[in-house]
Design a protein around this motif. Structure first.
Motif, mmCIF file in Angstrom:
data_model
loop_
_atom_site.group_PDB
_atom_site.id
_atom_site.type_symbol
_atom_site.label_atom_id
_atom_site.label_comp_id
_atom_site.label_asym_id
_atom_site.label_seq_id
_atom_site.Cartn_x
_atom_site.Cartn_y
_atom_site.Cartn_z
ATOM 1 N N CYS B 5 8.656 -0.111 9.957
ATOM 2 C CA CYS B 5 7.282 0.503 9.612
ATOM 3 C C CYS B 5 6.829 0.600 11.124
ATOM 4 C CB CYS B 5 6.708 -0.591 8.833
ATOM 5 S SG CYS B 5 4.969 -0.192 8.434
ATOM 6 N N VAL B 19 -0.602 -1.980 4.361
ATOM 7 C CA VAL B 19 0.560 -1.833 3.685
ATOM 8 C C VAL B 19 0.803 -2.843 2.415
ATOM 9 C CG1 VAL B 19 3.085 -2.217 4.126
ATOM 10 C CG2 VAL B 19 1.657 -1.005 5.759
ATOM 11 N N GLU B 20 0.130 -3.992 2.408
ATOM 12 C CA GLU B 20 0.493 -5.082 1.438
ATOM 13 C C GLU B 20 -0.427 -4.657 0.308
ATOM 14 O OE1 GLU B 20 -0.793 -8.459 3.332
ATOM 15 O OE2 GLU B 20 1.325 -8.773 4.370
ATOM 16 N N ALA B 23 1.743 -1.611 -1.311
ATOM 17 C CA ALA B 23 2.996 -2.126 -1.723
ATOM 18 C C ALA B 23 2.539 -2.542 -3.417
ATOM 19 C CB ALA B 23 3.355 -3.364 -1.109
ATOM 20 N N GLU B 24 1.242 -3.346 -3.334
ATOM 21 C CA GLU B 24 1.208 -3.795 -4.738
ATOM 22 C C GLU B 24 0.755 -2.815 -5.623
ATOM 23 O OE1 GLU B 24 -1.934 -6.736 -5.879
ATOM 24 O OE2 GLU B 24 -1.364 -7.739 -3.893
ATOM 25 N N GLU B 28 5.365 -3.125 -6.025
ATOM 26 C CA GLU B 28 6.055 -4.210 -5.305
ATOM 27 C C GLU B 28 5.713 -5.428 -6.210
ATOM 28 O OE1 GLU B 28 8.458 -3.628 -2.876
ATOM 29 O OE2 GLU B 28 8.991 -5.728 -3.165
ATOM 30 N N LEU B 36 3.959 -9.727 1.478
ATOM 31 C CA LEU B 36 5.241 -9.371 1.962
ATOM 32 C C LEU B 36 5.952 -10.128 2.997
ATOM 33 C CD1 LEU B 36 4.086 -5.453 1.815
ATOM 34 C CD2 LEU B 36 5.482 -6.648 0.402
ATOM 35 N N LEU B 55 10.842 -4.164 1.495
ATOM 36 C CA LEU B 55 10.238 -3.843 0.221
ATOM 37 C C LEU B 55 11.518 -3.555 -0.752
ATOM 38 C CD1 LEU B 55 8.117 -1.019 1.944
ATOM 39 C CD2 LEU B 55 7.190 -2.996 0.731
ATOM 40 N N ILE B 60 9.099 2.850 -2.942
ATOM 41 C CA ILE B 60 7.811 2.115 -2.781
ATOM 42 C C ILE B 60 7.528 2.245 -1.413
ATOM 43 C CG2 ILE B 60 6.974 0.014 -2.377
ATOM 44 C CD1 ILE B 60 8.364 -0.731 -4.974
ATOM 45 N N ALA B 61 8.489 2.464 -0.297
ATOM 46 C CA ALA B 61 8.372 2.793 1.101
ATOM 47 C C ALA B 61 7.648 3.893 1.458
ATOM 48 C CB ALA B 61 9.670 2.316 1.701
ATOM 49 N N ILE B 64 4.051 4.239 -0.113
ATOM 50 C CA ILE B 64 3.254 3.467 0.869
ATOM 51 C C ILE B 64 2.985 4.495 2.146
ATOM 52 C CG2 ILE B 64 3.065 1.557 2.427
ATOM 53 C CD1 ILE B 64 4.750 -0.169 0.462
ATOM 54 N N SER B 68 -0.692 6.039 3.020
ATOM 55 C CA SER B 68 -1.319 5.021 4.019
ATOM 56 C C SER B 68 -2.004 6.000 5.113
ATOM 57 C CB SER B 68 -0.205 4.296 4.716
ATOM 58 O OG SER B 68 -0.830 3.764 6.065
#
Lengths: 124, 477
Positions: B5, B19-20, B23-24, B28, B36, B55, B60-61, B64, B68
């Motif tokens: 990342c 990012v966290e 992710a949710e 994730e 994470l 992840l 998901i990556a 994000i 982001s």
């Protein structure tokens, strides 16, 4: 002001008990189209005081809502109901008018669509 | 799966929490009290732009990165090393089953060279790309719109100017791009193109970060109790959320600067759906009907903490007069009466905000707000407001001057609201008030931020007074 807001507001003058729902005195009502979002409506349905919404909608001239809230199954199956709910909750706007406290008769003005809920010095 | 990342080198404290939160948002699974998993490249300092994050899927990556603001890109790492020989060994030992599907003859690709803290000439870049011949690319090159984007990223051991502490060793990464950020949002939404602005309008980048911390998305209702010109809600609406805002200043929410320059026009300007509600009310005495609760999915705000704008609440004149007869409004003046307001201290404001959030947020709903911190507190640990319904999940500091910074707090509602909880919250608040009132009291933070500097320092030696720009800038970026 849309009815979703009307459904959240009460008269919070100190000591007033019978403070909800506020009666709507409509001077100017407008309608604005809003994107239909069933998920949002289902989330809101559980939070809404149904009778206040029905009466509010009537005072804005919309009479299609059923007197009694249907059970939650209708939210999944009955799209025409969901559309009526959507229209009443989000598309009707009180542009000019007042919200009146059922107990004290205190008027909260709605001007350019913005309800003014601030209390006077001797009401807090 | 581990992903590389790579961040923009900005707002360092805000990068991982963003990012966290995303992710949710994108599904994730993160257990309570966990976050994470992160890992640093060898010899790297925590402030490096290169991080590894675990992840559960590429999708998901990608999501994000796309949403982001601070992630430059997410990459599947094919190899890394301290020199090009090491990189070669590393790439060659990466399993073919992961590589070959992206090298096939039917596909198109591009290799880009990125550096951090240094610049490479075009020829140097070409040399580096040509050195990668040991990777069996079979597809055709397409620079404009390739199927697969590969990145060669290089960072030298710290020299003068890359803004990192001098402990980092040269590191080279090679990876396949999985997703990248759309920073085009920022020029579109930048404040200078906004029609209606106030003195404390939130800048677009920060507003988007706040909306991301709040996990604003379609079908959610986001509330800002200090809405002002709506700059925070604009970002939440851009991510599809329904928005609602309140302010005590009716001129701001109702009138703006005319029919085409007000809070509504700020949404119209970007073709965003209007807030479901704007209203004037006092956050200290909110008119919510009794029984109303758990209606907002997130509350995002920048409370007035008295540095650039102070808070106001109802009942000014009454407070001024103290024990004298309570002020009454004559009946004939009631309709057009403009109630006076009194100062609203930060302590009270934060207490009301936590109370509002405890009652009005859905379970797992998020409260995201800025809290000011004085920086010359002799390094003593800062204590943030607490509430039994909330767990603090992210603390991100943005330094504003040598005197103070603001900290973005993200709290998640983990306990339902009840009267017992309210009592516990009251005690927590009293404790907080007792220990922190000193500088939170009305006007105190303002005077600390704006007090003239110590005059003995200025006269001591005018040449040494100006600190040379520190080489390691850390959170200043």
């Amino acid at each position: 002001m849309r009815l979703i807001v009307h459904n959240m507001m009460s008269c919070n003058i100190k000591g007033v008990v019978n403070n909800f729902p506020l009666r709507i005195e409509a001077e100017k009502v407008i309608e604005k189209e809003v994107d239909f979002n069933p998920d949002f409506l289902r989330h809101m349905f559980a939070k809404i005081e149904w009778k206040a919404l029905v009466d509010g909608a009537r005072s804005l001239g919309y009479t299609e809502l059923p007197d009694h809230a249907p059970d939650t199954a209708a939210l999944e199956s009955d799209e025409s109901f969901l559309r009526q709910f959507h229209h009443a909750l989000l598309e009707l706007h009180l542009e000019e008018g007042s919200l009146v406290c059922p107990e004290t008769g205190r008027k909260f003005s709605v001007n350019k669509g913005i309800p003014n809920m601030l209390l006077h010095e001797d009401e807090v | 799966m581990w992903f590389l990342c790579v961040f923009y080198h900005r707002l360092l404290d805000f990068r991982k929490p963003e990012v966290e939160a995303l992710a949710e948002l994108f599904g994730e699974e993160i257990a309570d009290n966990e976050s994470l998993q992160w890992r640093l490249p060898e010899h790297h300092h925590n402030d490096t732009p290169f991080h590894f994050v675990q992840l559960s899927s590429e999708e998901i990556a990608q999501n994000i990165a796309k949403r982001s603001i601070l992630v430059k890109g997410m990459y599947e790492l094919w190899g890394e090393g301290t020199c090009y020989e090491e990189l070669k060994d590393s790439i060659q030992s990466y399993p073919d089953s992961r590589k070959l599907p992206f090298l096939s003859s039917g596909s198109t690709f591009r290799i880009s060279v990125e550096t951090f803290g240094k610049a490479l000439t075009f020829d140097e870049q070409k040399d580096r790309i040509n050195s990668l011949t040991y990777i069996p690319f079979e597809g055709r090159v397409n620079l404009k719109n390739p199927d697969h984007n590969f990145f060669l990223m290089e960072m030298d051991e710290s020299e003068e100017n890359n803004g990192l502490p001098p402990i980092v060793q040269r590191r080279i990464f090679f990876g396949r791009e999985v997703g990248f950020a759309d920073r085009k949002l920022l020029p579109t939404f930048q404040l200078k193109s906004r029609t209606y602005l106030g003195p404390t309008a939130m800048d677009a980048e920060m507003a988007f970060l706040m909306a991301n911390q709040a996990k604003a998305t379609s079908g959610k209702l986001v509330y800002d109790p200090f809405v002002g010109t709506g700059s925070i809600l604009v970002s939440a609406a851009r991510f599809g959320a329904m928005t609602m805002g309140a302010d005590i200043d009716i001129r701001v929410v109702r009138d703006g600067r005319g029919p085409d320059c007000n809070v509504w026009s700020n949404f119209k300007q970007y073709g965003l759906p209007m807030p479901v509600a704007l209203l004037r009310m006092d956050n200290n005495l909110p008119p919510w009907r009794s029984g109303l609760k758990e209606i907002f999915d997130a509350i995002i705000c920048d409370p007035p903490y008295g540095v650039r704008a102070g808070g106001r609440k109802s009942g000014g004149r009454k407070i001024l007069r103290g024990t004298v007869d309570p002020y009454t409004v004559p009946d004939d003046k009631r309709t057009d009466h403009i109630p006076s307001t009194g100062a609203y201290s930060l302590v009270e404001c934060v207490h009301d905000l936590l109370h509002l959030a405890a009652r009005m947020l859905v379970m797992k709903g998020r409260l995201v707000f800025f809290f000011p911190v004085l920086r010359d507190e002799n390094g003593s640990e800062v204590k943030f407001p607490e509430h039994p319904c909330f767990r603090l999940v992210a603390v991100s500091e943005q330094i504003l001057s040598s005197r103070y910074s603001r900290v973005l707090l993200t709290m998640v509602k983990v306990e339902p609201y009840s009267e017992e909880v309210e009592e516990a919250a009251r005690l927590m608040h009293l404790e907080f008030r007792e220990n922190h009132l000193k500088w939170l009291e009305d006007g105190n933070i303002h005077s600390s931020v704006f007090k003239p500097s110590d005059s003995s320092q200025i006269h001591a030696d005018s040449k040494t007074f100006k600190d040379p720009k520190p080489k390691y800038r850390g959170k200043y970026v």
